[in-house]
Design an enzyme around this catalytic site. Structure first.
Site, PDB file in Angstrom:
ATOM      1  N   PRO A 124       0.823  -1.222   0.000  1.00 16.61           N
ATOM      2  CG  PRO A 124      -0.919  -1.607   1.524  1.00 16.61           C
ATOM      3  CD  PRO A 124       0.379  -2.184   1.024  1.00 16.61           C
ATOM      4  CB  ALA A 179       6.418   0.061  -0.840  1.00 19.61           C
ATOM      5  N   GLY A 180       5.579   1.425  -3.985  1.00 18.98           N
ATOM      6  CA  GLY A 180       5.465   1.017  -5.378  1.00 18.98           C
ATOM      7  C   GLY A 180       6.817   1.184  -6.018  1.00 18.98           C
ATOM      8  NE  ARG A 209     -17.805   1.657 -42.262  1.00 16.47           N
ATOM      9  CZ  ARG A 209     -19.106   1.788 -42.100  1.00 16.47           C
ATOM     10  NH1 ARG A 209     -19.895   0.744 -42.282  1.00 16.47           N
ATOM     11  NH2 ARG A 209     -19.624   2.939 -41.744  1.00 16.47           N
ATOM     12  CD  GLU A 215       7.110  -6.801 -15.013  1.00 17.72           C
ATOM     13  OE1 GLU A 215       8.325  -6.803 -15.306  1.00 17.72           O
ATOM     14  OE2 GLU A 215       6.353  -7.749 -15.222  1.00 17.72           O
TER      15      GLU A 215
END
Lengths: 266, 382
Positions: B129, B131-132, B270, B365
């Site tokens: 929560p 720490a990224g 198309r 990442e």
């Protein structure tokens, strides 16, 4: 127990074929791999590998008749788990019909020696004749077991299989050696493994020619009963589009139905 | 200089492409709509070697070179981004540290089942929560020695694969003093008492790749479960992320390639104003840009993989490849929707899912901003 799986390299299922004015056929594939292992043969290879895994077959040998390029299909067989592969190739084999091919395969199988089971796919997606397995059995003098959907039992020199026939399934027992062609209901072929590909790329695939197999005649275009006298591209289908105008959907449907009756479509 | 793949690499590409075409692509929409993990396909990946891409053959893996790994991940991404992410995270993030830093005993115990599909998958547990991107200062999950065991307490977030895993490699603080040598990787079997795996997170895309919050409450594992050296967790994580970034770049490339192919197909079908929209210059420009940028991204991903394969420094190149490939992918998917017009916004068409799926690639990442930071630090020698 020694098993041979007879395979063929065919154009890819997504290959785009071109026929030029002189009847020469060439093909390319948008995916970059114009030739593949005949998809029907994936089932016979899988069954061969299962005979090794479940019935103790000592050798599962992938065998093909074709040009040097066919080695790529043999490598796929090795990557799927075949123990060996063998290419039978000779300029004199070119243009062989199915009987000629059966003669070459029978000679190669006899040359390998002590083979108990020769497996085939149901047919090849290029010629689509489905004749070679039975003709090979005839040349070998072995029992052909066709459209096999399960191998039930092997033991005491006998094999019991289940055959898929028009009105159901039939269980038959025959003495070994036998020639078997399999239908797709028999298994779900495995994908080649990445480890297997590496092994296959390092494998030495022996090549045998007419002299090695003492084949003298009865093969190649001269002996072929099939005459490819006229090869041409299928003319493009011509069609037109007509839009039915009406005030309501019901009226449109009625007009459509009338039109279809008129054209004898329904 | 040689820009060609080797014969073996081309063959790998064909085999994986064929597998993905038959087993993943047809299920991609179902996977997205239901959130069900595609175990049927993943179980078939084991015997092929796709679950042990870089695991040595002696443990049942495929022992592939770095470029073949990038090719495999790109192909998986082309078919189903959800499944590709799970498989890429399993290979790179979970097995990577075990293969590269783990003890022989850990390798023998875990790799044979994980690499062959006999077991479930693996996951790496970093984010918390608080720490990224800031792992060194932020990680609060602790592991303390008690007798012959580690006792782990804490809470992790955004753990890819947690509910479909046999093992978690968990980044824990093993030295309360802090600093760059205060973290360690500890291998934790996912069924160890004290682990609580939360419900799958509700996400914008990649719905078939389960992501969870996980809590550790006095979780006890043997001291031998430390992966690599005690105190080297941060360095091992950064090394793992370098290679993971090449993987995410490859995955994004696969999604972009798939969206590009869908756009071409639609543009050639198309019709407007009496001709296919592929004949309108506005559409041609978007397609030409997509082809160009995908080509550049592919070369950057392969280049970073090539450096890694030769054991050369590649942190900067991995960051560049991830930054560029993921942003290209997002742009290509965005324009693929634009080319489809209103239909592109409908979930009846594949490009809508691809756009949602690729959105994560510029975040997971290491965000694009972190990649720029890494690149800047290298070019400015900071």
């Amino acid at each position: 127990m020694k098993v041979v799986v007879c395979i063929k390299q065919t154009p890819s299922t997504t290959a785009v074929l071109t026929v030029d004015d002189s009847g020469h056929v060439s093909w390319d594939d948008p995916g970059g791999k114009p030739n593949i292992l005949n998809p029907w043969d994936e089932y016979s290879i899988e069954e061969g590998v299962r005979l090794k895994e479940n019935h103790g077959a000592s050798d599962v040998i992938a065998l093909t008749v074709g040009p040097d390029e066919s080695k790529n299909a043999l490598k796929t067989c090795l990557a799927m788990g075949c123990t060996q592969a063998e290419l039978v190739t000779d300029p004199s084999f070119e243009g062989s019909d199915t009987v000629g091919t059966a003669r070459i395969l029978a000679a190669a199988i006899n040359n390998i020696g002590d083979v108990d089971i020769a497996l085939f796919g149901k047919q090849a997606i290029d010629g689509d004749t489905g004749l070679t397995p039975v003709q090979t059995a005839r040349k070998l003098g072995w029992t052909p077991l066709t459209f096999v959907s399960a191998i039930k039992e092997i033991g005491d020199g006998q094999i019991t299989v289940e055959r898929l026939v028009d009105d159901g399934k039939e269980t038959v027992t025959a003495s070994l050696p036998v020639v078997i062609n399999v239908v797709k209901e028999i298994n779900e072929p495995r994908y080649p493994s990445l480890m297997g590909i590496r092994k296959a790329n390092r494998a030495n695939i022996p090549e045998l020619g007419a002299a090695d197999l003492s084949i003298d005649g009865g093969v190649g275009s001269a002996a072929s009963k099939v005459d490819w006298s006229h090869i041409y591209a299928i003319p493009p289908r011509e069609g037109s589009c007509e839009i039915i105008e009406a005030d309501s959907v019901e009226e449109q449907a009625r007009l459509l139905a009338d039109k279809l009756f008129e054209e004898k479509v329904i | 200089m040689d820009f060609q793949l080797t014969e073996e690499q081309r063959e790998f590409k064909h085999i994986v492409h064929d597998f993905v075409f038959k087993e993943l692509r047809p299920m991609a929409r179902h996977t997205d709509e239901t959130g069900e993990f595609n175990w049927t396909a993943v179980k078939k990946m084991g015997p092929m070697g796709l679950l042990g891409l870089e695991v040595p053959e002696k443990y049942g893996g495929a022992e592939l070179d770095a470029i073949s790994v990038a090719i495999a991940v790109e192909e998986l991404g082309w078919g189903c981004a959800s499944t590709a992410l799970a498989v890429a995270a399993h290979n790179g993030l979970a097995l990577g540290p075990i293969v590269n830093f783990g003890s022989e005993a850990l390798k023998e115990q875990w790799l044979p089942d994980l690499a062959t599909g006999r077991g479930k998958l693996g996951c790496l547990s970093l984010t918390e929560p608080g720490a990224g991107s800031d792992l060194q200062g932020g990680v609060r999950t602790t592991a303390v020695v008690e007798g012959d065991s580690w006792i782990i307490d804490g809470a992790k977030m955004w753990m890819t694969n947690a509910s479909i895993s046999d093992v978690m490699v968990v980044l824990c603080r093993t030295d309360q003093a802090g600093g760059s040598h205060s973290l360690s990787h500890i291998l934790v079997p996912s069924d160890t008492p004290g682990i609580t795996i939360g419900a799958p997170e509700k996400k914008m895309g990649l719905k078939g790749s389960p992501t969870h919050a996980v809590t550790f409450d006095e979780v006890r594992v043997p001291l031998e479960n430390v992966v690599g050296e005690v105190g080297r967790g941060l360095q091992q994580t950064l090394a793992t992320l370098d290679s993971g970034r090449v993987g995410i770049g490859a995955l994004a490339l696969g999604i972009g390639q798939a969206a590009y192919e869908e756009a071409i197909k639609y543009a050639e079908e198309r019709q407007t104003f009496g001709k296919t929209i592929a004949h309108h210059q506005a559409i041609q420009w978007m397609l030409a840009d997509a082809a160009t940028e995908l080509q550049a991204a592919r070369l950057m991903v392969y280049w970073a993989a090539w450096l890694r394969g030769w054991g050369r420094p590649y942190t900067q190149e991995a960051a560049m490849a991830k930054l560029f490939a993921t942003e290209v992918s997002e742009r290509v998917c965005r324009n693929a929707i634009q080319i489809h017009g209103g239909y592109g916004y409908s979930s009846e068409f594949e490009v809508e899912r691809m756009y949602r799926d690729t959105r994560l690639m510029t975040i997971g990442e290491g965000t694009s901003e972190i990649q720029r930071l890494v690149i800047a630090r290298h070019i400015l020698n900071l």
